[in-house]
Design an enzyme around this catalytic site. Structure first.
Site, PDB file in Angstrom:
ATOM      1  N   SER A 174      26.764  -9.255  -6.435  1.00 48.73           N
ATOM      2  CA  SER A 174      26.842 -10.604  -7.001  1.00 48.73           C
ATOM      3  C   SER A 174      25.451 -11.080  -7.353  1.00 48.73           C
ATOM      4  O   SER A 174      24.471 -10.713  -6.685  1.00 48.73           O
ATOM      5  CB  SER A 174      27.483 -11.568  -6.000  1.00 48.73           C
ATOM      6  OG  SER A 174      27.348 -12.905  -6.443  1.00 48.73           O
ATOM      7  N   TYR A 187      28.262 -15.424   2.405  1.00 50.18           N
ATOM      8  CA  TYR A 187      28.411 -14.531   1.257  1.00 50.18           C
ATOM      9  C   TYR A 187      27.054 -14.149   0.683  1.00 50.18           C
ATOM     10  O   TYR A 187      26.781 -12.966   0.433  1.00 50.18           O
ATOM     11  CB  TYR A 187      29.271 -15.221   0.200  1.00 50.18           C
ATOM     12  CG  TYR A 187      29.636 -14.356  -0.973  1.00 50.18           C
ATOM     13  CD1 TYR A 187      30.667 -13.423  -0.891  1.00 50.18           C
ATOM     14  CD2 TYR A 187      28.958 -14.486  -2.186  1.00 50.18           C
ATOM     15  CE1 TYR A 187      31.008 -12.635  -1.977  1.00 50.18           C
ATOM     16  CE2 TYR A 187      29.298 -13.707  -3.278  1.00 50.18           C
ATOM     17  CZ  TYR A 187      30.320 -12.784  -3.167  1.00 50.18           C
ATOM     18  OH  TYR A 187      30.661 -12.005  -4.253  1.00 50.18           O
TER      19      TYR A 187
END
Length: 301
Positions: A174, A187
């Site tokens: 990501s 995350y």
């Protein structure tokens, strides 16, 4: 001493040469490998980006597709779809955060399906809370699945790839691994660790013929995993379609591309962070609304 001096002088010339060489290659059409005969294993393969990856690998000619995940209904539906399209597909229930379970299921895959030649580490979770609001077990779960899970899956399948001198390890990472946001501290941290893992692995495999790595760093992707996340300027920063992420990932494997930024403009984040002062970066976050983008986060329902 003279040899060392000449090497030091030659080094900047080599850097410029390889930079120009890379830029020149970007302008030329890349040769794409044939995926026929490849056995692809996708973690988190039952839904979201994982499901689209299964479709794309099958569409590009992969011989077999193997799905790992924790929700049997999703795995079964995706497996049936891929099989009906004409590609051999199997699924196995596996929590990649559980080391013993990964090694057990990896052995079962080798016995029932064969050697995995393309491993796609896609499984991930996000809780979308601040540090003080996060449950300790939830924080551990994020690290076990998003980061440590890659250690176990790669250790399970990479040795055979090295023996065969044929294989590829893929990580769906990501852009948040490079530009963190509030409200998703679990995350962002796990993805930053995951990126470091892939950077180290990629460099470690440079002298291993036939085995490569690809790390994909997408911007916010429109899946149920990030349901409710809001971007302040969606016209300027539209969420990515999961099918586009899948297509670019498979293409990167076929061209043996090490790192992929989606969209390519996300590379500017790396450049900006390298020289802008912290106060300027904070103003950019305020302007783009990243401070509040997780306020309406719901995640999977």
């Amino acid at each position: 001493m003279e040899w060392k001096s000449s090497s030091v002088l030659l080094f900047p010339v080599q850097i410029i040469f390889y930079t120009l060489k890379a830029l020149f290659r970007m302008l030329l059409p890349s040769k794409r490998r044939d995926l026929r005969g490849e056995v692809v294993l996708i973690t988190g393969g039952g839904r979201g980006i994982g499901r689209h990856l299964a479709r794309e690998f099958a569409a590009q000619g992969a011989q077999k597709v193997i799905l790992w995940g924790r929700t049997e209904k999703c795995l079964e539906e995706t497996c049936e779809e891929i099989s009906l399209a004409g590609t051999e597909c199997h699924y196995f229930l596996c929590d990649v955060g559980n080391r013993e379970e990964v090694y057990k299921q990896a052995k079962l895959v080798r016995e029932k399906v064969g050697d995995v030649t393309i491993l796609v580490n896609n499984a991930a979770v996000v809780h979308g809370k601040s540090l003080m609001d996060s449950d300790d077990d939830a924080l551990l779960k994020s690290q076990h699945i998003n980061t440590l899970g890659q250690f176990w899956t790669t250790k399970a399948f990479l040795p055979r790839m090295l023996e065969l001198q044929h294989g590829h390890v893929v990580c769906i990472n990501s852009i948040l691994s490079l530009s963190s946001i509030p409200g998703a501290i679990d995350y962002c941290t796990s993805k930053a660790s995951s990126l470091a893992f892939m950077e180290s692995l990629t460099l470690g495999l440079l002298d291993c013929p036939g085995v490569g790595c690809t790390t994909v760093l997408p911007f916010h992707t429109n899946t149920e995993m990030f349901q409710g996340m809001r971007v302040r300027f969606p016209q300027l920063f539209p969420p990515l379609r999961p099918e586009l992420v899948a297509q670019r990932t498979v293409d990167a494997v076929r061209t043996n591309t090490a790192f992929v930024y989606l969209p390519w403009t996300m590379r500017l984040l790396v450049i900006l962070k390298s020289f802008l002062p912290q106060c300027a970066l904070e103003e950019i976050h305020r302007f783009t609304g990243s401070y509040s983008c997780m306020n309406t986060f719901k995640g999977r329902t």
